[in-house]
Scaffold this motif. Sequence first.
Motif, PDB file in Angstrom:
ATOM      1  N   SER A   1       0.792  -1.227   0.000  1.00 25.42           N
ATOM      2  CA  SER A   1       0.000   0.000   0.000  1.00 25.42           C
ATOM      3  C   SER A   1       0.826   1.279   0.000  1.00 25.42           C
ATOM      4  CB  SER A   1      -0.949   0.007   1.210  1.00 25.42           C
ATOM      5  OG  SER A   1      -0.231  -0.145   2.428  1.00 25.42           O
ATOM      6  N   PHE A   2       2.102   1.233   0.424  1.00 25.66           N
ATOM      7  CA  PHE A   2       2.896   2.470   0.405  1.00 25.66           C
ATOM      8  C   PHE A   2       3.652   2.667  -0.903  1.00 25.66           C
ATOM      9  CE2 PHE A   2       5.697  -0.677   2.409  1.00 25.66           C
ATOM     10  CZ  PHE A   2       6.892  -0.489   1.733  1.00 25.66           C
ATOM     11  N   TYR A   3       3.392   1.848  -1.925  1.00 24.68           N
ATOM     12  CA  TYR A   3       3.973   2.058  -3.245  1.00 24.68           C
ATOM     13  C   TYR A   3       3.299   3.281  -3.877  1.00 24.68           C
ATOM     14  CZ  TYR A   3       6.154  -2.638  -3.323  1.00 24.68           C
ATOM     15  OH  TYR A   3       6.915  -3.749  -3.078  1.00 24.68           O
ATOM     16  N   GLN A   4       4.002   4.379  -3.973  1.00 21.72           N
ATOM     17  CA  GLN A   4       3.382   5.636  -4.384  1.00 21.72           C
ATOM     18  C   GLN A   4       3.035   5.663  -5.870  1.00 21.72           C
ATOM     19  OE1 GLN A   4       5.546   9.153  -3.247  1.00 21.72           O
ATOM     20  NE2 GLN A   4       4.326  10.502  -4.542  1.00 21.72           N
ATOM     21  N   LEU A   5       4.006   5.376  -6.739  1.00 23.61           N
ATOM     22  CA  LEU A   5       3.748   5.446  -8.175  1.00 23.61           C
ATOM     23  C   LEU A   5       2.713   4.417  -8.605  1.00 23.61           C
ATOM     24  CD1 LEU A   5       7.352   5.974  -9.608  1.00 23.61           C
ATOM     25  CD2 LEU A   5       5.461   7.597  -9.649  1.00 23.61           C
ATOM     26  N   MET A   6       2.830   3.217  -8.077  1.00 23.72           N
ATOM     27  CA  MET A   6       1.859   2.201  -8.463  1.00 23.72           C
ATOM     28  C   MET A   6       0.466   2.562  -7.953  1.00 23.72           C
ATOM     29  SD  MET A   6       1.975  -1.940  -8.207  1.00 23.72           S
ATOM     30  CE  MET A   6       3.391  -1.973  -9.304  1.00 23.72           C
ATOM     31  N   SER A   7       0.391   3.141  -6.768  1.00 25.22           N
ATOM     32  CA  SER A   7      -0.912   3.581  -6.248  1.00 25.22           C
ATOM     33  C   SER A   7      -1.536   4.631  -7.176  1.00 25.22           C
ATOM     34  CB  SER A   7      -0.759   4.152  -4.839  1.00 25.22           C
ATOM     35  OG  SER A   7      -0.312   3.154  -3.936  1.00 25.22           O
ATOM     36  N   GLU A   8      -0.687   5.530  -7.688  1.00 25.94           N
ATOM     37  CA  GLU A   8      -1.196   6.533  -8.630  1.00 25.94           C
ATOM     38  C   GLU A   8      -1.718   5.878  -9.908  1.00 25.94           C
ATOM     39  OE1 GLU A   8       2.034   9.205  -9.232  1.00 25.94           O
ATOM     40  OE2 GLU A   8       1.956  10.023  -7.183  1.00 25.94           O
ATOM     41  N   HIS A   9      -0.997   4.870 -10.404  1.00 29.77           N
ATOM     42  CA  HIS A   9      -1.447   4.164 -11.609  1.00 29.77           C
ATOM     43  C   HIS A   9      -2.753   3.417 -11.355  1.00 29.77           C
ATOM     44  CE1 HIS A   9       2.038   5.325 -13.720  1.00 29.77           C
ATOM     45  NE2 HIS A   9       2.867   4.413 -13.264  1.00 29.77           N
ATOM     46  N   ILE A  10      -2.887   2.823 -10.180  1.00 29.54           N
ATOM     47  CA  ILE A  10      -4.112   2.089  -9.851  1.00 29.54           C
ATOM     48  C   ILE A  10      -5.310   3.033  -9.866  1.00 29.54           C
ATOM     49  CG2 ILE A  10      -5.301   0.889  -7.969  1.00 29.54           C
ATOM     50  CD1 ILE A  10      -2.529  -0.355  -7.287  1.00 29.54           C
ATOM     51  N   ARG A  11      -5.135   4.220  -9.297  1.00 30.18           N
ATOM     52  CA  ARG A  11      -6.218   5.206  -9.320  1.00 30.18           C
ATOM     53  C   ARG A  11      -6.472   5.705 -10.734  1.00 30.18           C
ATOM     54  NH1 ARG A  11      -3.571   6.766  -4.463  1.00 30.18           N
ATOM     55  NH2 ARG A  11      -2.350   8.328  -5.570  1.00 30.18           N
ATOM     56  N   GLU A  12      -5.413   6.015 -11.476  1.00 28.91           N
ATOM     57  CA  GLU A  12      -5.564   6.556 -12.821  1.00 28.91           C
ATOM     58  C   GLU A  12      -6.288   5.585 -13.738  1.00 28.91           C
ATOM     59  OE1 GLU A  12      -2.752   8.050 -16.589  1.00 28.91           O
ATOM     60  OE2 GLU A  12      -1.840   7.447 -14.682  1.00 28.91           O
ATOM     61  N   TYR A  13      -5.988   4.304 -13.625  1.00 30.56           N
ATOM     62  CA  TYR A  13      -6.557   3.308 -14.526  1.00 30.56           C
ATOM     63  C   TYR A  13      -7.789   2.616 -13.954  1.00 30.56           C
ATOM     64  CZ  TYR A  13      -2.027   3.899 -16.850  1.00 30.56           C
ATOM     65  OH  TYR A  13      -0.924   4.424 -17.487  1.00 30.56           O
ATOM     66  N   GLY A  14      -8.230   3.048 -12.770  1.00 27.81           N
ATOM     67  CA  GLY A  14      -9.438   2.472 -12.186  1.00 27.81           C
ATOM     68  C   GLY A  14      -9.307   0.993 -11.871  1.00 27.81           C
ATOM     69  N   LEU A  15      -8.187   0.599 -11.258  1.00 30.34           N
ATOM     70  CA  LEU A  15      -7.900  -0.815 -11.047  1.00 30.34           C
ATOM     71  C   LEU A  15      -8.099  -1.270  -9.601  1.00 30.34           C
ATOM     72  CD1 LEU A  15      -4.646  -1.127 -13.199  1.00 30.34           C
ATOM     73  CD2 LEU A  15      -6.970  -1.804 -13.824  1.00 30.34           C
ATOM     74  N   SER A  16      -8.741  -0.443  -8.790  1.00 35.10           N
ATOM     75  CA  SER A  16      -8.890  -0.811  -7.378  1.00 35.10           C
ATOM     76  C   SER A  16      -9.614  -2.135  -7.206  1.00 35.10           C
ATOM     77  CB  SER A  16      -9.641   0.293  -6.625  1.00 35.10           C
ATOM     78  OG  SER A  16      -8.901   1.497  -6.629  1.00 35.10           O
ATOM     79  N   ASP A  17     -10.589  -2.394  -8.070  1.00 32.81           N
ATOM     80  CA  ASP A  17     -11.335  -3.648  -7.959  1.00 32.81           C
ATOM     81  C   ASP A  17     -10.499  -4.861  -8.353  1.00 32.81           C
ATOM     82  OD1 ASP A  17     -13.527  -2.242  -7.106  1.00 32.81           O
ATOM     83  OD2 ASP A  17     -14.521  -2.216  -9.059  1.00 32.81           O
ATOM     84  N   GLU A  18      -9.336  -4.627  -8.966  1.00 30.65           N
ATOM     85  CA  GLU A  18      -8.464  -5.732  -9.357  1.00 30.65           C
ATOM     86  C   GLU A  18      -7.590  -6.222  -8.204  1.00 30.65           C
ATOM     87  OE1 GLU A  18      -7.729  -7.541 -12.344  1.00 30.65           O
ATOM     88  OE2 GLU A  18      -9.787  -6.875 -12.657  1.00 30.65           O
TER      89      GLU A  18
END
Length: 447
Positions: free
Chosen positions: A63-80
């Motif tokens: 959860s503290f991965y900053q860049l990947m967290s930004e990509h998850i939000r940008e691409y709408g991948l939270s449900d993944e």
Amino acid sequence: MSGGARTAIIGGGMAGCAAAKELITAGREVVIFETADGLGGRARSWHSPEIEPDVGINLMYVSFYQLMSEHIREYGLSDELVQLSSDVFVVDNGVPVSLSSDSPRSLLSYKHVSLKDRFSFLFTTLREVRRRNELSLFDPIMSAPLDDGSTAAEYGYRHVSRRGFDFLLRPQIEGFWNFACEDISAVHARALLAWMGGSGFYVFRGGMEIIAEKNAEGADLRLSHQVTDLRLVDGKVRVTALHTEGEPVTETFDDVLIATPAPIAAKLTAAMPPDVVGSTARKFLETQEYEPALSVSYLVDAGSMPAEAHIVAGGPDDPPLRNMITHPRQVRDAHGGLVDKLLVFTYPGRANTRRLIGRTEEEQFAAVTPLLTTLWPDFPTDAQPFRIAERPYGFPIPAPGRYHQAVQVMRQQGAPVVFAGDYFNAPTTEAALLSGVRAAAALTTVS
């Protein structure tokens, strides 16, 4: 060189695809050459139709991965995202004891070490948490000032007893990465203590490669193309690649970003003049060492082992089997019905991994299966061998002093050849993403 230039990226893993995103945004024409038939590199999961879901778990997102967290939000991948348990079972002579990374109560009840060691470890962790803003698992610029040449083992033995270190911090480092604590910088261990507690651990339902695929959108993909030669010709970079079907391809680019493991990058740039790839970068690439990775998986009956468990060997020695990770899966029976199973990934120790890399799957299963009970004595005797994945360049070793070298190479990078990869800091997908972003910036920044 500004927008409109044509850039080749060698390697379609997390670093290369992160760089592609930045370069495309800057207006570049980007071509990605990737040896495999898909993107993601070492973060790419395998898929098998025999199981449901069909994905073979590979790397974790924290959860503290900053860049990947930004990509998850940008691409709408939270449900993944599928959250994993933070519990780790540390095994001593066949006896597993749970040790949660986010529970002080779990630490205080942990019976493999003395109460004194437990309190010392807790105080050491809290001290590093207070210095969290100075420590990073991903950024060599932050790590370098604290890279004093000491190893993780030396650091640990200063704060707890030898047994305390070997059954507290060592299994949490070597259970995730197969390198030895005697070989890595103390900064790696300190950053781990500072950040892991209280973090959430996840995998992607369909595989982490989705991040690489999203980042590479807009690039021209040359999948199943192995780059065999790079040459500087009239100020341009000539790239020669061989398709898996044997057809060679030669193209010319304004510049190139190499996002392969360091030894491959060194080999590809061997013919580059010293004013393009200087001695500092060349030495940095040529001296990077790796621990290979071998994942040997089995299907066992649900309930025969703990589900979503991370089981690691404690102690100072290189064990026959380093760790196991269990994930619930379903398998279709002869009548088409779904049967609950556990997919168990097992990872041999360093010596066994090096011995088995490159052998046939039959030889690898034959060697690993007798080792299963050395880590989990009650491992099911009717376990079904399932699948094997091997990575010769599994884990770049963040040796003491390498953070200083990484920063020096980063600051000297510039067109027409730059490098990216997790070897600039540590084997995490977040470090790979950051290195890709910075390598892209080195190509697009006009001095």
